[in-house]
Motif scaffolding. Structure first.
Motif, PDB file in Angstrom:
ATOM      1  N   MET A  50       0.834  -1.199   0.000  1.00 25.33           N
ATOM      2  CA  MET A  50       0.000   0.000   0.000  1.00 25.33           C
ATOM      3  C   MET A  50       0.870   1.250   0.000  1.00 25.33           C
ATOM      4  N   SER A  51       1.922   1.287   0.848  1.00 23.53           N
ATOM      5  CA  SER A  51       2.809   2.442   0.927  1.00 23.53           C
ATOM      6  C   SER A  51       3.575   2.621  -0.364  1.00 23.53           C
ATOM      7  N   LYS A  52       3.948   1.505  -1.011  1.00 28.38           N
ATOM      8  CA  LYS A  52       4.663   1.597  -2.284  1.00 28.38           C
ATOM      9  C   LYS A  52       3.764   2.233  -3.345  1.00 28.38           C
ATOM     10  N   LYS A  53       2.478   1.862  -3.355  1.00 26.10           N
ATOM     11  CA  LYS A  53       1.529   2.436  -4.320  1.00 26.10           C
ATOM     12  C   LYS A  53       1.353   3.924  -4.070  1.00 26.10           C
ATOM     13  N   LEU A  54       1.252   4.327  -2.804  1.00 21.58           N
ATOM     14  CA  LEU A  54       1.129   5.739  -2.467  1.00 21.58           C
ATOM     15  C   LEU A  54       2.357   6.513  -2.904  1.00 21.58           C
ATOM     16  N   ASN A  55       3.526   5.898  -2.741  1.00 28.56           N
ATOM     17  CA  ASN A  55       4.760   6.551  -3.138  1.00 28.56           C
ATOM     18  C   ASN A  55       4.801   6.780  -4.649  1.00 28.56           C
ATOM     19  N   ILE A  56       4.339   5.773  -5.425  1.00 21.82           N
ATOM     20  CA  ILE A  56       4.288   5.899  -6.893  1.00 21.82           C
ATOM     21  C   ILE A  56       3.324   7.009  -7.291  1.00 21.82           C
ATOM     22  N   ASN A  57       2.143   7.044  -6.649  1.00 24.44           N
ATOM     23  CA  ASN A  57       1.163   8.084  -6.956  1.00 24.44           C
ATOM     24  C   ASN A  57       1.701   9.473  -6.611  1.00 24.44           C
ATOM     25  N   ARG A  58       2.435   9.576  -5.496  1.00 26.06           N
ATOM     26  CA  ARG A  58       3.011  10.854  -5.103  1.00 26.06           C
ATOM     27  C   ARG A  58       4.056  11.301  -6.110  1.00 26.06           C
ATOM     28  N   THR A  59       4.885  10.369  -6.588  1.00 31.29           N
ATOM     29  CA  THR A  59       5.910  10.700  -7.575  1.00 31.29           C
ATOM     30  C   THR A  59       5.279  11.164  -8.881  1.00 31.29           C
ATOM     31  N   SER A  60       4.225  10.454  -9.318  1.00 31.93           N
ATOM     32  CA  SER A  60       3.532  10.847 -10.553  1.00 31.93           C
ATOM     33  C   SER A  60       2.919  12.233 -10.432  1.00 31.93           C
ATOM     34  N   LEU A  61       2.344  12.532  -9.262  1.00 36.00           N
ATOM     35  CA  LEU A  61       1.742  13.840  -9.046  1.00 36.00           C
ATOM     36  C   LEU A  61       2.793  14.946  -9.104  1.00 36.00           C
ATOM     37  N   ILE A  62       3.958  14.689  -8.530  1.00 33.86           N
ATOM     38  CA  ILE A  62       5.045  15.676  -8.562  1.00 33.86           C
ATOM     39  C   ILE A  62       5.482  15.932  -9.999  1.00 33.86           C
ATOM     40  N   HIS A  63       5.616  14.858 -10.804  1.00 31.57           N
ATOM     41  CA  HIS A  63       5.992  15.012 -12.216  1.00 31.57           C
ATOM     42  C   HIS A  63       4.957  15.862 -12.965  1.00 31.57           C
ATOM     43  N   ILE A  64       3.692  15.562 -12.748  1.00 29.89           N
ATOM     44  CA  ILE A  64       2.630  16.291 -13.448  1.00 29.89           C
ATOM     45  C   ILE A  64       2.639  17.769 -13.079  1.00 29.89           C
ATOM     46  N   LEU A  65       2.788  18.063 -11.784  1.00 24.10           N
ATOM     47  CA  LEU A  65       2.783  19.452 -11.333  1.00 24.10           C
ATOM     48  C   LEU A  65       3.985  20.229 -11.883  1.00 24.10           C
ATOM     49  N   CYS A  66       5.166  19.608 -11.832  1.00 25.33           N
ATOM     50  CA  CYS A  66       6.379  20.290 -12.285  1.00 25.33           C
ATOM     51  C   CYS A  66       6.318  20.594 -13.781  1.00 25.33           C
TER      52      CYS A  66
END
Length: 353
Positions: free
Chosen positions: A1-17
């Motif tokens: 679950m934490s690994k999935k959250l980490n992936i989603n957080r990374t994707s969100l950072i990429h999209i925002l940047c």
């Protein structure tokens, strides 16, 4: 679950940047520009943003993990030289294509002369090289973080394995010492030996089951220690002075490593009683100011040759378990008082872990 959250957080950072980078030229319009002129400038600059993104993910997803991390540095550099050359050509083509597709409606003369083409080529190349460096830095930091997490996981697994091994050693060691004590009782007082067997049964549940847990409530450990002391009292004579000052509340659920003090108490009864059946043993425990204190003092009588009560591994286990379960959160003072010829051992566990 934490690994999935980490992936989603990374994707969100990429999209925002990248969203900010792509949208940034919208705020760089000049005073007096029409909507058509502003859109024309934005669309022409969009090619640069797309070029930066292409170079970034070309390295982020392919060349860095498959070439740089695999020590294929020459191919990594070659692929990037080719990619930068192609991207600069594409960015230049996009700039002119958008300029032809959306002709300028400006009537005022330009405020400055356009720089030579070769300087623009160098400028775009340098920017793309910086993007490559950025992708390498991000990938390297992610790789370092994963290595640190893997190292911590390996250390945690090793620590758990060592603790399990120590617990598996402690059970038979404790049981062997207790049975040796009962064996000694049988020879001169069978009735006391029978009582001791009954007391032993009370201890085995804690020693065999609770000992498999990482922590147990303090009141359970105290109950076990009191039962063990009562069992030892059966064996010793009335000439042995035993003082206990266990100031722990009956419902104190402070977590503590099981059987962490038992080897010290065993040693107190082992070395605190002389061959003539005389000696002094003092056991004190308290829990205050976020620390658990266990202090044991006993007269020091070296182990006799015919004493079968253990092989001396108890104190080694205490030291290892303290280091594994309370790293940097304990103190242990021990030694022989030269004036009174008594052995003392004081352990303080700090409840900060």
């Amino acid at each position: 679950m934490s690994k999935k959250l980490n992936i989603n957080r990374t994707s969100l950072i990429h999209i925002l940047c990248w969203g900010l980078i792509i949208a940034f030229p919208l705020f760089m319009y000049r005073q007096g520009d029409t909507m058509s002129d502003a859109m024309r400038h934005y669309l022409r600059s969009l090619g640069a943003s797309m070029g930066y993104m292409a170079i970034f993910y070309f390295n982020y997803t392919y060349t860095i993990p498959r070439l740089l991390f695999e020590n294929k540095r020459k191919r990594f550099v070659l692929y990037n030289i080719i990619a930068i050359f192609v991207t600069v050509a594409a960015m230049t083509w996009w700039w002119h294509w958008m300029g032809n597709l959306f002709p300028s409606t400006e009537t005022a003369p330009p405020r400055f002369n356009a720089p030579p083409r070769w300087t623009r080529f160098v400028q775009m190349s340098l920017m793309l090289i910086l993007v490559v460096g950025l992708s390498v830095a991000i990938r390297m930091s992610q790789r370092w973080q994963k290595l640190q997490e893997a190292k911590k996981e390996a250390e945690r697994t090793r620590t758990e394995a060592e603790l399990k091994n120590l617990r598996n050693q402690l059970n038979p060691h404790f049981l062997l010492n207790t049975l040796n004590n009962i064996y000694a009782l049988i020879a001169f007082d069978p009735e006391k030996a029978q009582v001791a067997v009954g007391e032993l049964s009370k201890l085995l549940r804690h020693a065999l089951y609770d000992n498999q847990k990482k922590y147990v409530p303090l009141y359970k450990e105290v109950e076990f220690i009191k039962n063990y002391i009562e069992l030892m009292k059966i064996r010793v004579t009335n000439n042995v002075k035993i003082d206990t000052a266990i100031n722990i509340e009956k419902d104190d659920a402070t977590p503590i490593a099981p059987l962490i003090f038992i080897s010290l108490i065993e040693n107190a009864f082992k070395h605190g009683v002389s061959q003539a059946g005389e000696g002094e043993i003092s056991i004190a425990m308290s829990n205050d100011d976020d620390k658990i204190t266990c202090e044991i003092v006993n007269t020091n009588h070296p182990k006799r040759d015919n004493d079968k009560s253990g092989s001396g591994i108890g104190l080694e286990q205490v030291a290892k378990r303290l280091e594994l379960m309370y790293p940097n959160h304990y103190t242990w003072e021990k030694g022989i008082d030269e004036n009174t010829k008594k052995y003392f051992s004081k352990i303080i566990l700090y409840n900060e872990h």
